[in-house]
Design an enzyme around this catalytic site. Structure first.
Site, PDB file in Angstrom:
ATOM      1  N   ARG A  26      -7.269   2.784  -2.207  1.00  0.00           N
ATOM      2  CA  ARG A  26      -5.888   3.171  -1.946  1.00  0.00           C
ATOM      3  C   ARG A  26      -5.777   4.384  -1.033  1.00  0.00           C
ATOM      4  O   ARG A  26      -4.693   4.722  -0.583  1.00  0.00           O
ATOM      5  CB  ARG A  26      -5.169   3.440  -3.269  1.00  0.00           C
ATOM      6  N   ASN A  27      -6.896   5.047  -0.786  1.00  0.00           N
ATOM      7  CA  ASN A  27      -6.834   6.160   0.147  1.00  0.00           C
ATOM      8  C   ASN A  27      -6.676   5.604   1.554  1.00  0.00           C
ATOM      9  O   ASN A  27      -7.345   4.652   1.945  1.00  0.00           O
ATOM     10  CB  ASN A  27      -8.098   7.016   0.054  1.00  0.00           C
ATOM     11  N   GLN A  28      -5.803   6.201   2.328  1.00  0.00           N
ATOM     12  CA  GLN A  28      -5.451   5.669   3.641  1.00  0.00           C
ATOM     13  C   GLN A  28      -6.278   6.247   4.781  1.00  0.00           C
ATOM     14  O   GLN A  28      -6.005   5.964   5.950  1.00  0.00           O
ATOM     15  CB  GLN A  28      -3.963   5.939   3.908  1.00  0.00           C
TER      16      GLN A  28
END
Length: 239
Positions: free
Chosen positions: A116-118
């Site tokens: 989920r880290n962009q």
């Protein structure tokens, strides 16, 4: 260049900055790579989470403070965590610094490993590379080809969970070595406000600096599109 001891840039980077280290564990509002927060340097054209970005680093909803007491009368114990070596080479001109890897990243042995880290999506869009779809090793190769490097401000710390606010006993990386391994370095971008606490040290060494909005999805103050616009602005200014 003369002997190392005579290198003023090395001395400034090596200088102990207790205020920066102590500030890693305190709250801060995230900044923008705007004119107000960017330092272009002398004659020059950046945890997975910053305080105020929401709960866990790297967008890990399972992070946060964990109590490791084993029973009545026992003390709180947390092992010393070690970060990763830098992804840089002698061609690197721009370095992106985070704070410290999240639990997910440490478990995987990879920068920004939580899905989920962009980070990889943002950086890939800025560089025109499908970084998020590549194997981890290939990501590093592609990033370096664009003269961009990746590292963290902390080498080690104690931290239950993934919260930057839970960091204890922080030990900064040896930034003095950067002039040796990345002699072409011109600017440092900080992924979130926790890492940006070290900006003054790099600015004092004559490097351009800017603060990026955190790549963590826990930083809900901006959409992905808004973050991308700011990342592009910081990465491509005067390049």
């Amino acid at each position: 260049m003369t002997a190392r001891s005579a290198d003023p840039t090395r001395r400034r980077l090596a200088a102990t900055d207790k205020r920066a280290v102590n500030a890693v564990v305190s709250s801060a509002a995230d900044g923008d790579p705007s004119a107000a927060s960017r330092n272009r340097g002398s004659g020059l054209r950046r945890s997975d989470r910053a305080p105020g970005d929401g709960p866990p680093g790297d967008g890990n909803p399972g992070g946060g403070t964990r109590d490791d007491r084993s029973g009545p009368g026992s003390t709180l114990r947390h092992e010393v965590l070690r970060g990763f070596p830098p992804i840089v080479d002698r061609r690197t001109e721009t370095l992106i610094l985070g704070s410290f890897p999240s639990e997910a990243s440490l478990a995987a042995g990879q920068y920004y490993a939580h899905p989920r880290n962009q980070f990889w999506r943002l950086l890939g869009a800025c560089l025109g590379e499908p970084l998020a779809d590549l194997d981890y090793g290939e990501r590093g190769v592609r990033v370096l080809a664009h003269r961009v490097g990746i590292w963290d401000v902390l080498d080690a710390c104690r931290r239950p969970g993934s919260l930057d606010a839970a960091i204890r006993d922080p030990r900064p990386n040896d930034f003095a070595t950067l002039r040796e391994v990345a002699p072409a370095l011109k600017r440092v971008l900080f992924n979130g406000a926790t890492a940006a606490r070290f900006a003054r040290r790099f600015a004092a060494a004559g490097l351009a600096t800017a603060v990026l909005p955190s790549s963590s999805p826990a930083h809900a103050g901006r959409s992905y599109e808004q973050k991308l616009a700011l990342w592009r602005s910081a990465l491509w200014v005067d390049r």
